[in-house]
Design a protein around this motif. Sequence first.
Motif, PDB file in Angstrom:
ATOM      1  N   PHE A   1      -0.135   0.819   4.688  1.00  0.00           N
ATOM      2  CA  PHE A   1       1.062   1.916   3.725  1.00  0.00           C
ATOM      3  C   PHE A   1       1.824   1.174   3.026  1.00  0.00           C
ATOM      4  CE2 PHE A   1       5.229   2.428   4.119  1.00  0.00           C
ATOM      5  CZ  PHE A   1       5.704   4.053   3.491  1.00  0.00           C
ATOM      6  N   GLU A   2       2.702   0.070   3.394  1.00  0.00           N
ATOM      7  CA  GLU A   2       3.641  -1.191   3.353  1.00  0.00           C
ATOM      8  C   GLU A   2       2.909  -2.054   1.675  1.00  0.00           C
ATOM      9  OE1 GLU A   2       4.840  -3.549   6.310  1.00  0.00           O
ATOM     10  OE2 GLU A   2       6.700  -2.885   5.970  1.00  0.00           O
TER      11      GLU A   2
ATOM     12  N   PHE B   1       7.517  11.235  -1.100  1.00  0.00           N
ATOM     13  CA  PHE B   1       6.174  11.098  -2.025  1.00  0.00           C
ATOM     14  C   PHE B   1       6.151  12.622  -1.619  1.00  0.00           C
ATOM     15  CE2 PHE B   1       2.203  11.759  -2.767  1.00  0.00           C
ATOM     16  CZ  PHE B   1       2.405  10.702  -4.096  1.00  0.00           C
TER      17      PHE B   1
ATOM     18  N   ALA C   1       3.217   0.618  -1.104  1.00  0.00           N
ATOM     19  CA  ALA C   1       4.240   0.762  -1.790  1.00  0.00           C
ATOM     20  C   ALA C   1       4.880   0.021  -1.974  1.00  0.00           C
ATOM     21  CB  ALA C   1       5.010   0.930  -0.201  1.00  0.00           C
ATOM     22  N   GLU C   2       4.854  -1.659  -1.749  1.00  0.00           N
ATOM     23  CA  GLU C   2       4.986  -2.727  -2.901  1.00  0.00           C
ATOM     24  C   GLU C   2       4.378  -2.917  -3.930  1.00  0.00           C
ATOM     25  OE1 GLU C   2       7.210  -5.048  -0.871  1.00  0.00           O
ATOM     26  OE2 GLU C   2       6.961  -6.632  -2.565  1.00  0.00           O
TER      27      GLU C   2
ATOM     28  N   ALA D   1      -0.927   5.105  -0.483  1.00  0.00           N
ATOM     29  CA  ALA D   1       0.485   4.472   0.126  1.00  0.00           C
ATOM     30  C   ALA D   1       0.554   5.544   1.781  1.00  0.00           C
ATOM     31  CB  ALA D   1       1.330   4.084  -0.152  1.00  0.00           C
ATOM     32  N   SER D   2       1.160   7.188   1.351  1.00  0.00           N
ATOM     33  CA  SER D   2       1.396   8.190   1.581  1.00  0.00           C
ATOM     34  C   SER D   2      -0.840   8.383   2.523  1.00  0.00           C
ATOM     35  CB  SER D   2       1.960   9.365   0.709  1.00  0.00           C
ATOM     36  OG  SER D   2       2.257   9.734   1.857  1.00  0.00           O
TER      37      SER D   2
ATOM     38  N   LEU E   1      -0.502   0.728   8.901  1.00  0.00           N
ATOM     39  CA  LEU E   1       0.471   1.499   8.373  1.00  0.00           C
ATOM     40  C   LEU E   1       0.808  -0.515   7.459  1.00  0.00           C
ATOM     41  CD1 LEU E   1       3.194   2.006   9.535  1.00  0.00           C
ATOM     42  CD2 LEU E   1       3.875   0.519  11.842  1.00  0.00           C
TER      43      LEU E   1
ATOM     44  N   PHE F   1      -0.685   5.665   5.274  1.00  0.00           N
ATOM     45  CA  PHE F   1       0.429   6.440   6.725  1.00  0.00           C
ATOM     46  C   PHE F   1      -0.131   7.710   7.546  1.00  0.00           C
ATOM     47  CE2 PHE F   1       4.151   9.313   8.088  1.00  0.00           C
ATOM     48  CZ  PHE F   1       4.850   8.532   8.949  1.00  0.00           C
ATOM     49  N   HIS F   2      -0.853   8.952   6.360  1.00  0.00           N
ATOM     50  CA  HIS F   2      -1.156  10.358   6.980  1.00  0.00           C
ATOM     51  C   HIS F   2      -2.251   9.096   8.465  1.00  0.00           C
ATOM     52  CE1 HIS F   2       1.553  12.407   5.925  1.00  0.00           C
ATOM     53  NE2 HIS F   2       1.732  12.319   4.357  1.00  0.00           N
TER      54      HIS F   2
ATOM     55  N   ALA G   1       2.809  -0.683  -5.255  1.00  0.00           N
ATOM     56  CA  ALA G   1       3.714   0.455  -6.490  1.00  0.00           C
ATOM     57  C   ALA G   1       4.768  -0.105  -7.473  1.00  0.00           C
ATOM     58  CB  ALA G   1       3.921   1.410  -6.049  1.00  0.00           C
ATOM     59  N   LYS G   2       5.924  -0.995  -7.157  1.00  0.00           N
ATOM     60  CA  LYS G   2       6.472  -1.777  -7.554  1.00  0.00           C
ATOM     61  C   LYS G   2       5.361  -2.106  -9.578  1.00  0.00           C
ATOM     62  CE  LYS G   2       8.686  -3.494  -4.121  1.00  0.00           C
ATOM     63  NZ  LYS G   2       9.834  -4.226  -3.505  1.00  0.00           N
TER      64      LYS G   2
ATOM     65  N   ALA H   1       1.844   5.319  -5.132  1.00  0.00           N
ATOM     66  CA  ALA H   1       2.798   5.735  -3.648  1.00  0.00           C
ATOM     67  C   ALA H   1       1.488   7.196  -3.245  1.00  0.00           C
ATOM     68  CB  ALA H   1       3.781   6.254  -4.746  1.00  0.00           C
ATOM     69  N   LYS H   2       0.448   7.644  -3.796  1.00  0.00           N
ATOM     70  CA  LYS H   2       0.360   8.627  -2.892  1.00  0.00           C
ATOM     71  C   LYS H   2      -0.984   7.654  -2.354  1.00  0.00           C
ATOM     72  CE  LYS H   2      -3.467  12.108  -4.463  1.00  0.00           C
ATOM     73  NZ  LYS H   2      -4.367  12.150  -5.017  1.00  0.00           N
TER      74      LYS H   2
ATOM     75  N   TYR I   1      -2.529  -0.252  12.969  1.00  0.00           N
ATOM     76  CA  TYR I   1      -1.096  -1.343  12.710  1.00  0.00           C
ATOM     77  C   TYR I   1      -1.858  -1.821  11.470  1.00  0.00           C
ATOM     78  CZ  TYR I   1       1.880  -5.063  11.124  1.00  0.00           C
ATOM     79  OH  TYR I   1       2.711  -5.097  10.827  1.00  0.00           O
TER      80      TYR I   1
ATOM     81  N   GLU J   1       9.718   4.581  -2.857  1.00  0.00           N
ATOM     82  CA  GLU J   1       9.789   2.877  -2.722  1.00  0.00           C
ATOM     83  C   GLU J   1      10.442   2.291  -2.088  1.00  0.00           C
ATOM     84  OE1 GLU J   1       9.391   1.687  -7.007  1.00  0.00           O
ATOM     85  OE2 GLU J   1       7.783   1.464  -6.653  1.00  0.00           O
TER      86      GLU J   1
ATOM     87  N   PHE K   1      -2.295   6.395   9.646  1.00  0.00           N
ATOM     88  CA  PHE K   1      -1.199   6.220  10.751  1.00  0.00           C
ATOM     89  C   PHE K   1      -1.066   6.768  11.690  1.00  0.00           C
ATOM     90  CE2 PHE K   1       2.567   5.468  12.012  1.00  0.00           C
ATOM     91  CZ  PHE K   1       3.054   3.791  13.181  1.00  0.00           C
TER      92      PHE K   1
END
Lengths: 248, 248
Positions: free
Chosen positions: B53-54, A80, B57-58, B76-77, B50, B80-81, B60-61, B73-74, B47, A54, B83
Amino acid sequence: MTSSDKPDHVSDAPAGPKGIAAQDWATAAADPQYRAAVVDLLGALAYGELAAFERLAEDAKLAPTLADKAELAKMASAEFHHFERLRDRLAGIGAEPTLAMEPFVAALDGFHKQTAPSDWLEGLVKAYVGDSIASDFYREVAARLDSDTRELVLAVLDDTGHAGFAVEKVRAAIDADPRVGGRLALWARRLMGEALSQSQRVVADRDALSTMLVGGVADGFDLAEVGRMFTRITEAHTKRMSALGLAA
Amino acid sequence: MTSSDKPDHVSDAPAGPKGIAAQDWATAAADPQYRAAVVDLLGALAYGELAAFERLAEDAKLAPTLADKAELAKMASAEFHHFERLRDRLAGIGAEPTLAMEPFVAALDGFHKQTAPSDWLEGLVKAYVGDSIASDFYREVAARLDSDTRELVLAVLDDTGHAGFAVEKVRAAIDADPRVGGRLALWARRLMGEALSQSQRVVADRDALSTMLVGGVADGFDLAEVGRMFTRITEAHTKRMSALGLAA
């Protein structure tokens, strides 16, 4: 168990691992206190990785370029995957991952709340410092673990490239404007202070974990040894900071 | 480009892919306008991943439990992959990934800025809506691509489990408190409106991409066909929202 011994070599050195370190998980876990300590440890590491995910994803927003943003997102994603391995191991040994992580949420969230970086460079220094302290801690603890748990802990310690990336960027920023160094040195000091204060909170709360960390004295743990571990970690931090051009 | 050609059969199926869709990248990329369109497309998708992802992740809070946090988070990850694959393909075809992404940063950042979720459920609806629209769009466009690019686009469209997770949580929340449904329906409408307005901005700016999206009329693109594509995507959105118990 291992505290005052000569270093334990995992290879074919004459004095092989002793005590817990010579056992696999199935054997070592017969001791309920050891088992509880490992569940604590894996829970703390798992939540640490999730919180690091995070933090890095958040810091990616501060990145000055798309390439930097992608680099931080990559680190976050690596954290992660470490989290996944730790969580899966917890489930694999019959522990509920969420319950194992819960006791460490307050300390880790507290740390991150107290040390929210205000810019990209502070974020990089934090990633570097946090990662290095975590590595030192993993290494300290790995020697005290059964062979199966040790293998996992060393695997998630596997370099995710944070350090090299952060060091390069921070050095370049200090070269470009030496005043940046003073500000970041203060910041690194604050990070270390906050990390120590949150760690001590965890040590005070979690008996089984703390006992294992300091070498497992059966009738309680040796506060002086906890202090020595913190000292070793602090000293390594100081050396890294001065290598980075920051007076720690 | 593809419109009135005789079919080029790749397989022995009676009506196989035609035109560009029957070609591999090396052949199709000989047309500089097609090449430019694919670089645009991959840049926009990269993009988009990406930024997703952000966003995840945001969000997730905002998760109410550690398990929910890990689930986001998973996702998001996974984004990312995706991306990484898109970025690597851009580099592989000799395009600078950052340059390819730049033209789409403003629209995607604008979208996310205008639609920052204020709570966990809004975040889930956004993940679901965003993902579904992205999937619809990927499918629309895949049919117009050369075989190599199509394979990549369909691979990154690969389900990351967002939809099922979000639908289940949102349904449960509406069951527990039906008033939640009204609020989330408004939210979904706002998301769709913002997505359309940002997409139209991109379509207006990027000629080569837009031309390809609407089937590649050589002397400019057919605005009516762009409109029909937006209509199809909007209708699919409406159906999904009502299946979710939200009046769209």
